[in-house]
Enzyme design. Structure first.
Site, PDB file in Angstrom:
ATOM      1  N   ASP A   1       0.994  -0.804  -0.682  1.00 39.33           N
ATOM      2  CA  ASP A   1       0.271  -0.012   0.025  1.00 39.33           C
ATOM      3  C   ASP A   1       0.922   0.954  -0.558  1.00 39.33           C
ATOM      4  O   ASP A   1       1.379   1.106   0.436  1.00 39.33           O
ATOM      5  CB  ASP A   1      -0.962  -0.092   1.300  1.00 39.33           C
ATOM      6  CG  ASP A   1      -2.250   0.824   1.338  1.00 39.33           C
ATOM      7  OD1 ASP A   1      -1.585   1.885   0.824  1.00 39.33           O
ATOM      8  OD2 ASP A   1      -2.274   0.987   2.292  1.00 39.33           O
ATOM      9  N   ILE A   2       1.078   2.133  -0.714  1.00 43.19           N
ATOM     10  CA  ILE A   2       1.790   3.178  -1.417  1.00 43.19           C
ATOM     11  C   ILE A   2       1.772   4.379  -0.163  1.00 43.19           C
ATOM     12  O   ILE A   2       2.678   4.753   0.575  1.00 43.19           O
ATOM     13  CB  ILE A   2       1.605   3.773  -2.700  1.00 43.19           C
ATOM     14  CG1 ILE A   2       2.741   4.861  -2.938  1.00 43.19           C
ATOM     15  CG2 ILE A   2       0.377   4.896  -2.336  1.00 43.19           C
ATOM     16  CD1 ILE A   2       2.395   5.685  -4.200  1.00 43.19           C
TER      17      ILE A   2
ATOM     18  N   GLY B   1      -9.703   4.664  -6.020  1.00 44.06           N
ATOM     19  CA  GLY B   1      -8.230   4.138  -6.058  1.00 44.06           C
ATOM     20  C   GLY B   1      -7.225   4.305  -5.586  1.00 44.06           C
ATOM     21  O   GLY B   1      -7.800   4.882  -4.081  1.00 44.06           O
ATOM     22  N   VAL B   2      -5.752   4.713  -5.760  1.00 43.74           N
ATOM     23  CA  VAL B   2      -5.384   4.583  -4.796  1.00 43.74           C
ATOM     24  C   VAL B   2      -5.090   6.730  -4.048  1.00 43.74           C
ATOM     25  O   VAL B   2      -4.771   6.718  -3.092  1.00 43.74           O
ATOM     26  CB  VAL B   2      -3.663   4.542  -5.471  1.00 43.74           C
ATOM     27  CG1 VAL B   2      -3.523   6.219  -6.967  1.00 43.74           C
ATOM     28  CG2 VAL B   2      -2.702   5.038  -5.256  1.00 43.74           C
ATOM     29  N   ASP B   3      -5.514   7.173  -5.450  1.00 46.17           N
ATOM     30  CA  ASP B   3      -6.214   8.936  -4.900  1.00 46.17           C
ATOM     31  C   ASP B   3      -6.708   9.146  -3.574  1.00 46.17           C
ATOM     32  O   ASP B   3      -6.860   9.206  -2.868  1.00 46.17           O
ATOM     33  CB  ASP B   3      -6.982   9.356  -5.683  1.00 46.17           C
ATOM     34  CG  ASP B   3      -6.807  10.981  -5.817  1.00 46.17           C
ATOM     35  OD1 ASP B   3      -6.680  11.516  -5.289  1.00 46.17           O
ATOM     36  OD2 ASP B   3      -7.675  11.528  -7.321  1.00 46.17           O
TER      37      ASP B   3
ATOM     38  N   SER C   1      -2.055   4.968 -14.034  1.00 50.22           N
ATOM     39  CA  SER C   1      -3.508   4.914 -14.850  1.00 50.22           C
ATOM     40  C   SER C   1      -3.860   3.696 -15.441  1.00 50.22           C
ATOM     41  O   SER C   1      -4.653   3.037 -16.295  1.00 50.22           O
ATOM     42  CB  SER C   1      -2.344   5.497 -16.395  1.00 50.22           C
ATOM     43  OG  SER C   1      -2.796   6.663 -16.632  1.00 50.22           O
TER      44      SER C   1
ATOM     45  N   GLY D   1      -5.298   1.916 -13.479  1.00 49.09           N
ATOM     46  CA  GLY D   1      -6.740   1.422 -13.084  1.00 49.09           C
ATOM     47  C   GLY D   1      -8.054   1.845 -13.709  1.00 49.09           C
ATOM     48  O   GLY D   1      -8.221   1.282 -14.954  1.00 49.09           O
TER      49      GLY D   1
ATOM     50  N   TYR E   1      -8.168   3.941 -15.131  1.00 47.79           N
ATOM     51  CA  TYR E   1      -7.562   5.025 -16.156  1.00 47.79           C
ATOM     52  C   TYR E   1      -7.615   3.874 -17.904  1.00 47.79           C
ATOM     53  O   TYR E   1      -7.305   4.469 -18.781  1.00 47.79           O
ATOM     54  CB  TYR E   1      -6.777   6.008 -16.246  1.00 47.79           C
ATOM     55  CG  TYR E   1      -7.166   7.251 -15.816  1.00 47.79           C
ATOM     56  CD1 TYR E   1      -8.284   6.965 -15.237  1.00 47.79           C
ATOM     57  CD2 TYR E   1      -6.977   7.957 -15.743  1.00 47.79           C
ATOM     58  CE1 TYR E   1      -9.167   8.420 -14.676  1.00 47.79           C
ATOM     59  CE2 TYR E   1      -6.873   9.341 -15.580  1.00 47.79           C
ATOM     60  CZ  TYR E   1      -8.176   9.690 -14.600  1.00 47.79           C
ATOM     61  OH  TYR E   1      -8.503  10.346 -14.347  1.00 47.79           O
TER      62      TYR E   1
HETATM   63  P1  ADP Z   1      -6.052   5.486 -12.921  1.00 49.41           P
HETATM   64  O1  ADP Z   1      -6.738   6.349 -12.135  1.00 49.41           O
HETATM   65  O2  ADP Z   1      -4.561   6.162 -12.936  1.00 49.41           O
HETATM   66  O3  ADP Z   1      -5.706   4.601 -13.804  1.00 49.41           O
HETATM   67  P2  ADP Z   1      -6.472   4.009  -9.967  1.00 49.41           P
HETATM   68  O4  ADP Z   1      -5.969   4.591  -8.683  1.00 49.41           O
HETATM   69  O5  ADP Z   1      -7.368   3.697 -10.164  1.00 49.41           O
HETATM   70  O6  ADP Z   1      -5.697   5.579 -11.284  1.00 49.41           O
HETATM   71  O7  ADP Z   1      -5.069   2.649 -10.390  1.00 49.41           O
HETATM   72  C1  ADP Z   1      -3.760   2.922 -10.512  1.00 49.41           C
HETATM   73  C2  ADP Z   1      -2.798   1.752  -9.963  1.00 49.41           C
HETATM   74  O8  ADP Z   1      -3.174   2.128  -8.441  1.00 49.41           O
HETATM   75  C3  ADP Z   1      -4.093   0.176 -10.157  1.00 49.41           C
HETATM   76  O9  ADP Z   1      -2.720  -0.358 -10.198  1.00 49.41           O
HETATM   77  C4  ADP Z   1      -4.194   0.778  -8.615  1.00 49.41           C
HETATM   78  O10 ADP Z   1      -4.335  -0.880  -8.031  1.00 49.41           O
HETATM   79  C5  ADP Z   1      -3.368   0.410  -7.625  1.00 49.41           C
HETATM   80  N1  ADP Z   1      -3.920   0.915  -6.324  1.00 49.41           N
HETATM   81  C6  ADP Z   1      -4.788   1.190  -5.605  1.00 49.41           C
HETATM   82  N2  ADP Z   1      -4.999   1.105  -4.710  1.00 49.41           N
HETATM   83  C7  ADP Z   1      -3.487   1.627  -3.852  1.00 49.41           C
HETATM   84  C8  ADP Z   1      -2.506   1.744  -3.051  1.00 49.41           C
HETATM   85  N3  ADP Z   1      -3.389   2.043  -1.305  1.00 49.41           N
HETATM   86  N4  ADP Z   1      -0.941   1.681  -3.019  1.00 49.41           N
HETATM   87  C9  ADP Z   1      -0.633   1.194  -4.270  1.00 49.41           C
HETATM   88  N5  ADP Z   1      -1.594   1.162  -5.496  1.00 49.41           N
HETATM   89  C10 ADP Z   1      -2.554   1.156  -5.372  1.00 49.41           C
END
Ligand code: ADP
Length: 173
Positions: free
Chosen positions: A11-12, A33-35, A118, A120, A122
């Site tokens: 988890d970032i 997602g990660v945001d 991008s 996830g 996107y």
């Molecule tokens: P985007 O809209 O740029 O595609 P997303 O957040 O949907 O962004 O996904 C980008 C990547 O982040 C995906 O590979 C997803 O699995 C990953 N991701 C989601 N949550 C986390 C987290 N807590 N830590 C690291 N990576 C994550």
């Protein structure tokens, strides 16, 4: 140079690095997602700051503080939405990595962690995105010695395997 690269599953938001990169959207007002995970972990002050920043075009990067995160800075970058590959998506994704690395170094970071931008919501194909991530990072490190550690944080085992394979190809194992 390849000793500076680490590939992990995790988890970032938990990474003890100077800067973590957020795969944001152009509004910088948070999302899924990660945001979403980064905003939840950093706390509400992050949204106050990104609201002041006022948005970010695709391919560019903006810096905020990390607030409750272990990381001191968040580098917000906006990846391209994949729409078949004919809308400059590869160039825009490369810009995300280059501009994020530049912004982190300019802020004073010595270590940085990236999610898979991008790939996830996107829908950018994972292997192509990973190649771009690795190639741009290699190119950047060839021209700038400030960063001592670059962590690619894979969210799940599929991403981990892809990152490990592409790393061997690009950095020569
Ligand atoms: P985007 O809209 O740029 O595609 P997303 O957040 O949907 O962004 O996904 C980008 C990547 O982040 C995906 O590979 C997803 O699995 C990953 N991701 C989601 N949550 C986390 C987290 N807590 N830590 C690291 N990576 C994550």
């Amino acid at each position: 140079m390849k000793e500076k690269i680490r590939i992990i599953e995790g988890d970032i938001t938990q990474q003890p690095v100077d800067a973590i990169v957020n795969a944001a959207n152009t509004t910088l007002l948070g999302g899924g997602g990660v945001d979403g995970a980064i905003h939840r972990a950093a706390g509400p002050q992050l949204l106050e700051e990104t609201r002041q920043i006022g948005g970010c075009p695709t391919g560019e990067a903006r810096v905020s503080k990390g607030y409750r995160l272990p990381a001191r800075w968040v580098i917000h970058t906006v990846g391209p939405v994949w729409s078949g590959g004919h809308r400059n998506e590869e160039v825009l994704l490369a810009n995300c990595y280059r501009n994020s690395l530049r912004a982190a170094v300019d802020a004073g970071a010595r270590s940085i962690a990236f999610p898979s931008i991008s790939t996830g919501a996107y829908r950018f194909p994972l292997e192509r995105a990973t190649e771009i991530a690795m190639r741009e990072t290699k190119r950047f490190l060839e021209g700038d010695d400030a960063l001592k550690e670059i962590v690619f944080v894979c969210f799940g085992p599929e991403a981990l395997t892809t990152y490990q394979n592409v790393f061997q190809r690009v950095f020569g194992g």
